[in-house]
Design a protein around this motif. Structure first.
Motif, PDB file in Angstrom:
ATOM      1  N   GLU A 115      -4.919 -37.142  46.093  1.00 35.98           N
ATOM      2  CA  GLU A 115      -4.727 -37.343  44.659  1.00 35.98           C
ATOM      3  C   GLU A 115      -4.004 -36.157  44.028  1.00 35.98           C
ATOM      4  OE1 GLU A 115      -7.789 -37.485  41.098  1.00 35.98           O
ATOM      5  OE2 GLU A 115      -7.794 -39.361  42.249  1.00 35.98           O
ATOM      6  N   LYS A 116      -4.359 -34.952  44.450  1.00 31.54           N
ATOM      7  CA  LYS A 116      -3.686 -33.752  43.936  1.00 31.54           C
ATOM      8  C   LYS A 116      -2.210 -33.776  44.311  1.00 31.54           C
ATOM      9  CE  LYS A 116      -3.816 -28.700  43.881  1.00 31.54           C
ATOM     10  NZ  LYS A 116      -2.493 -28.666  43.400  1.00 31.54           N
ATOM     11  N   TYR A 136      -0.411 -36.435  44.829  1.00 29.88           N
ATOM     12  CA  TYR A 136       0.179 -37.480  43.986  1.00 29.88           C
ATOM     13  C   TYR A 136       0.477 -36.929  42.594  1.00 29.88           C
ATOM     14  CZ  TYR A 136       0.411 -41.733  41.166  1.00 29.88           C
ATOM     15  OH  TYR A 136       0.795 -42.716  40.289  1.00 29.88           O
ATOM     16  N   VAL A 137      -0.506 -36.223  42.015  1.00 30.13           N
ATOM     17  CA  VAL A 137      -0.336 -35.654  40.671  1.00 30.13           C
ATOM     18  C   VAL A 137       0.785 -34.635  40.666  1.00 30.13           C
ATOM     19  CG1 VAL A 137      -1.444 -34.200  38.926  1.00 30.13           C
ATOM     20  CG2 VAL A 137      -2.667 -36.141  39.874  1.00 30.13           C
ATOM     21  N   ASP A 138       0.809 -33.761  41.684  1.00 25.85           N
ATOM     22  CA  ASP A 138       1.873 -32.753  41.773  1.00 25.85           C
ATOM     23  C   ASP A 138       3.243 -33.416  41.889  1.00 25.85           C
ATOM     24  OD1 ASP A 138      -0.030 -30.777  41.597  1.00 25.85           O
ATOM     25  OD2 ASP A 138      -0.033 -30.331  43.759  1.00 25.85           O
ATOM     26  N   CYS A 192       4.063 -36.421  40.752  1.00 26.70           N
ATOM     27  CA  CYS A 192       4.376 -37.008  39.446  1.00 26.70           C
ATOM     28  C   CYS A 192       4.861 -35.942  38.469  1.00 26.70           C
ATOM     29  CB  CYS A 192       3.153 -37.722  38.879  1.00 26.70           C
ATOM     30  SG  CYS A 192       2.774 -39.291  39.662  1.00 26.70           S
ATOM     31  N   LEU A 193       4.202 -34.782  38.485  1.00 27.59           N
ATOM     32  CA  LEU A 193       4.613 -33.699  37.586  1.00 27.59           C
ATOM     33  C   LEU A 193       6.014 -33.204  37.933  1.00 27.59           C
ATOM     34  CD1 LEU A 193       1.292 -31.675  37.274  1.00 27.59           C
ATOM     35  CD2 LEU A 193       2.399 -33.059  35.513  1.00 27.59           C
ATOM     36  N   ALA A 224       0.359 -39.159  35.975  1.00 26.47           N
ATOM     37  CA  ALA A 224      -0.396 -37.951  36.331  1.00 26.47           C
ATOM     38  C   ALA A 224      -1.613 -37.787  35.419  1.00 26.47           C
ATOM     39  CB  ALA A 224       0.503 -36.726  36.253  1.00 26.47           C
ATOM     40  N   LYS A 251      -4.550 -39.871  36.331  1.00 23.31           N
ATOM     41  CA  LYS A 251      -5.308 -39.348  37.478  1.00 23.31           C
ATOM     42  C   LYS A 251      -6.098 -38.097  37.110  1.00 23.31           C
ATOM     43  CE  LYS A 251      -4.222 -42.166  40.812  1.00 23.31           C
ATOM     44  NZ  LYS A 251      -5.195 -42.888  41.609  1.00 23.31           N
ATOM     45  N   SER A 270      -4.860 -35.271  35.232  1.00 28.84           N
ATOM     46  CA  SER A 270      -4.121 -34.019  35.106  1.00 28.84           C
ATOM     47  C   SER A 270      -4.131 -33.540  33.656  1.00 28.84           C
ATOM     48  CB  SER A 270      -2.677 -34.203  35.573  1.00 28.84           C
ATOM     49  OG  SER A 270      -1.908 -33.072  35.260  1.00 28.84           O
ATOM     50  N   ALA A 291      -0.514 -32.660  32.478  1.00 26.16           N
ATOM     51  CA  ALA A 291       0.282 -33.815  32.056  1.00 26.16           C
ATOM     52  C   ALA A 291      -0.175 -34.317  30.691  1.00 26.16           C
ATOM     53  CB  ALA A 291       0.186 -34.927  33.095  1.00 26.16           C
TER      54      ALA A 291
END
Length: 179
Positions: free
Chosen positions: A90-91, A93-95, A97-98, A120, A123, A125, A128
């Motif tokens: 998940e981290k 994925y977030v990174d 997206c950012l 993001a 999830k 963040s 974000a």
């Protein structure tokens, strides 16, 4: 939804003590218990042998969410390694997206950049979410600047454009260049 995702969502809900009923309902839903009355669902779990009499009282009280979540984790067989792997995924994925949001916003593609920021933020963040809030603020300030400029209030409009430009709005920065 995988067991790890289901466990993580229940554990996240259990962080707030006000969500006791929601947590218990999610556990009942996991075991396909569909009663309008939560007490009947807990009794069904007891009579079918899913829980013992001691844990039945813990569920009835709904006060010890840590024990409830720990029991659920053990019952579904989710390991700490699986949880850590899901969190790492998940981290990542977030990174991603950012990073994509930054690239698209840098190219001027506000819709695409905003979409990646929203993904993001969904999830969890905080970065974000803060950036989306800043973008909305800048958009509002820019609209106010346009409004006051149309009415002929150049000083007031300039102030709003400065506020928007400070949050990174390229449209506001271009308007400021005209002043």
């Amino acid at each position: 939804m995988t067991l790890v995702e289901e466990y993580r969502s229940i554990a996240k809900l259990a962080q707030d003590k006000e969500n006791a009923e929601v947590v218990i309902d999610a556990i009942l839903t996991h075991f396909d218990v569909d009663y309008d009355d939560m007490d009947l669902g807990i009794e069904w779990l007891y009579t079918t042998g899913v829980i013992d009499y001691k844990f039945r009282s813990v569920l009835y009280k709904g006060e010890d969410l840590d024990a409830i979540v720990a029991w659920f984790k053990a019952k579904v067989g989710v390991s700490d390694e699986e949880i850590a792997a899901a969190e790492a995924k998940e981290k990542q994925y977030v990174d991603g997206c950012l990073l994509l949001a930054k690239q698209y916003l840098g190219m001027g593609h506000v819709v695409c950049g905003t979409t990646y920021l929203e993904l993001a933020a969904a999830k969890g963040s905080a970065e974000a979410a803060a950036q989306l809030k800043d973008m909305q603020y800048a958009k509002n300030q820019c609209m106010l600047g346009e409004h006051y400029l149309a009415m002929g209030h150049k000083i007031c409009a300039k102030t709003y454009f400065e506020l928007a430009a400070a949050k990174g709005c390229p449209k506001a920065a271009a308007k400021l260049a005209e002043f």
